[in-house]
Design a protein around this motif. Structure first.
Motif, short mmCIF file in Angstrom:
data_model
loop_
_atom_site.label_atom_id
_atom_site.label_comp_id
_atom_site.label_asym_id
_atom_site.label_seq_id
_atom_site.Cartn_x
_atom_site.Cartn_y
_atom_site.Cartn_z
N ALA A 173 0.83 -1.20 0.00
CA ALA A 173 0.00 0.00 0.00
C ALA A 173 0.87 1.26 0.00
N GLN A 174 1.96 1.26 0.79
CA GLN A 174 2.84 2.44 0.78
C GLN A 174 3.57 2.57 -0.55
N ALA A 175 3.83 1.43 -1.22
CA ALA A 175 4.54 1.48 -2.50
C ALA A 175 3.68 2.09 -3.60
N ILE A 176 2.35 1.90 -3.52
CA ILE A 176 1.47 2.45 -4.56
C ILE A 176 0.78 3.73 -4.12
N LEU A 177 1.06 4.18 -2.90
CA LEU A 177 0.33 5.31 -2.32
C LEU A 177 0.41 6.55 -3.19
N HIS A 178 1.58 6.85 -3.73
CA HIS A 178 1.77 8.08 -4.51
C HIS A 178 1.46 7.87 -5.99
N GLU A 179 0.78 6.74 -6.30
CA GLU A 179 0.31 6.43 -7.64
C GLU A 179 1.44 6.44 -8.66
N PRO A 180 2.49 5.62 -8.42
CA PRO A 180 3.62 5.57 -9.35
C PRO A 180 3.29 4.75 -10.59
N ASP A 181 4.06 4.95 -11.64
CA ASP A 181 3.91 4.15 -12.86
C ASP A 181 4.56 2.77 -12.68
N ILE A 182 5.65 2.75 -11.88
CA ILE A 182 6.50 1.57 -11.81
C ILE A 182 6.58 1.08 -10.37
N LEU A 183 6.49 -0.24 -10.19
CA LEU A 183 6.67 -0.86 -8.87
C LEU A 183 7.91 -1.73 -8.90
N ILE A 184 8.80 -1.53 -7.91
CA ILE A 184 10.01 -2.33 -7.75
C ILE A 184 9.86 -3.10 -6.45
N LEU A 185 9.76 -4.42 -6.53
CA LEU A 185 9.45 -5.25 -5.37
C LEU A 185 10.56 -6.28 -5.16
N ASP A 186 11.10 -6.30 -3.94
CA ASP A 186 12.20 -7.22 -3.62
C ASP A 186 11.66 -8.38 -2.78
N GLU A 187 11.64 -9.57 -3.36
CA GLU A 187 11.16 -10.79 -2.69
C GLU A 187 9.81 -10.53 -2.00
N PRO A 188 8.77 -10.18 -2.76
CA PRO A 188 7.50 -9.75 -2.14
C PRO A 188 6.77 -10.82 -1.34
N SER A 189 7.06 -12.11 -1.55
CA SER A 189 6.35 -13.14 -0.78
C SER A 189 7.26 -13.85 0.22
N SER A 190 8.41 -13.26 0.49
CA SER A 190 9.37 -13.88 1.41
C SER A 190 8.83 -13.91 2.83
N GLY A 191 8.88 -15.08 3.46
CA GLY A 191 8.57 -15.21 4.88
C GLY A 191 7.10 -15.26 5.25
N ILE A 192 6.20 -15.41 4.26
CA ILE A 192 4.78 -15.48 4.60
C ILE A 192 4.26 -16.89 4.29
N ASP A 193 3.11 -17.23 4.91
CA ASP A 193 2.63 -18.61 4.80
C ASP A 193 2.01 -18.87 3.42
N PRO A 194 1.81 -20.16 3.06
CA PRO A 194 1.36 -20.50 1.70
C PRO A 194 0.06 -19.83 1.27
N VAL A 195 -0.91 -19.71 2.18
CA VAL A 195 -2.18 -19.06 1.81
C VAL A 195 -1.95 -17.60 1.49
N GLN A 196 -1.16 -16.92 2.31
CA GLN A 196 -0.89 -15.51 2.08
C GLN A 196 -0.01 -15.29 0.85
N ILE A 197 0.86 -16.26 0.56
CA ILE A 197 1.68 -16.17 -0.66
C ILE A 197 0.77 -16.10 -1.88
#
Length: 317
Positions: A152-176
């Motif tokens: 949510a903070q990454a898209i808050l300022h309505e950017p054109d581009i999202l840069i995400l580093d290991e976005p599903s790291s450390g979360i459980d399978p359902v949340q992945i």
């Protein structure tokens, strides 16, 4: 006229003393394309991501957003960086703040117009599925919900581009699964570059995957509908002769390797070709045919093959 890339890396290099973490990485990402940097730990993915996001200065090379360099510290460079939303690995966010308070603080850092802040915060929370927890302390959220707050903070300022580093790291399978679905949804309106060492994640989310190893890009794979299979021909002839013979039957380039008097060719069949015609062509040319099989040309096979070739080259050097 060719479309201007949303983001372009040109010969990026990052050195830490004598160690070279990234070695001449270059690629372009089209608007609203989702590209994954895939590789094992230590491949240089996070360093590349941090340079793309403007949080780490390259030792050499350059980064362009919309065709303009983001180097330097002038107002133009700052404006272009505002077009990028960044989610670092591990989502380092304040545990003692509510989701809304955290996003309000980020809105002030981004310099969002005071009159629109609440509207933009509500929209970001809604898009990321975190709105029901707006007044919950971040420290009480699950890892998956923390990741949603970070998105949510990454898209808050309505950017054109999202840069995400290991976005599903450390979360459980359902949340992945939920986070992957969210990234796919965001990809409909954003250009996305993200890093991962998880094959299924890259395969399910990306339009294109860049395989990294030892600080370099080893190769790339585009999304397949799963219907494309490659054929493997093993025969007793030099590679050049076999490639010349099979090229009219192939839908693209032919990969070939020679060993012990045999050549192994891998290729996708052309639309008007079947396996019987391949066999007839090879045998009809008087070449001993040892093997004719098909193999699914999936990301896992390409990933392992590229890493294996890179490791073999490292041992030989």
């Amino acid at each position: 006229m060719a479309e201007t890339p949303a983001i372009r890396a040109v010969d990026l290099v990052k050195r830490y003393g004598a160690a070279e973490a990234v070695r001449g990485v270059g690629f372009s990402v089209a608007p609203r394309e989702t590209v994954g940097l895939l590789g094992p730990n230590g491949a240089g993915k996070t360093t590349t991501i941090r340079m793309l996001a403007g949080f780490l200065a390259p030792t050499a090379g350059s980064i362009e957003v919309g065709g303009e360099s983001v180097g330097g510290a002038g107002p133009g460079a700052r404006d272009m960086r505002r077009r990028i939303g960044y989610l670092p690995e591990g989502t380092p966010i304040r545990r003692d703040m509510t989701v809304r308070d955290y996003l309000s603080a980020r809105a002030r850092i981004y310099g969002l117009p005071r009159a629109r802040r609440r509207e933009m915060i509500d929209r970001a929370m809604e898009r990321c599925g975190i709105a029901p927890r707006a007044d919950t302390l971040i420290g009480r959220l699950s890892k998956g919900l923390k990741q949603r707050a970070g998105l949510a903070q990454a898209i808050l300022h309505e950017p054109d581009i999202l840069i995400l580093d290991e976005p599903s790291s450390g979360i459980d399978p359902v949340q992945i699964v939920e986070v992957r679905n969210l990234i796919r949804e965001l990809g409909q309106s954003h250009t996305i570059v993200f890093s991962s060492h998880v094959l299924p994640e890259a395969e399910q989310i990306c339009d294109r995957v860049l395989v990294m190893g030892r600080g370099r890009i080893l190769g790339e794979r585009r999304r397949s509908d799963g219907s494309e299979a490659r054929f493997v021909v093993e025969a007793g002839a030099p590679a050049a002769r076999l490639i010349a013979l099979l090229s009219p039957l192939a839908a693209g380039d032919i990969e070939a390797s020679e060993a012990d008097g045999l050549t192994v060719c891998r290729f996708v069949l052309g639309a008007e070709t079947d396996t019987a015609r391949v066999a007839e062509t090879v045998v009809g040319a008087g070449i001993p045919l040892q093997r004719l099989t098909s193999e699914r040309d999936d990301l896992e096979g390409a990933f392992l093959r590229l890493l294996g070739e890179d490791e073999a080259a490292a041992r030989a050097s």
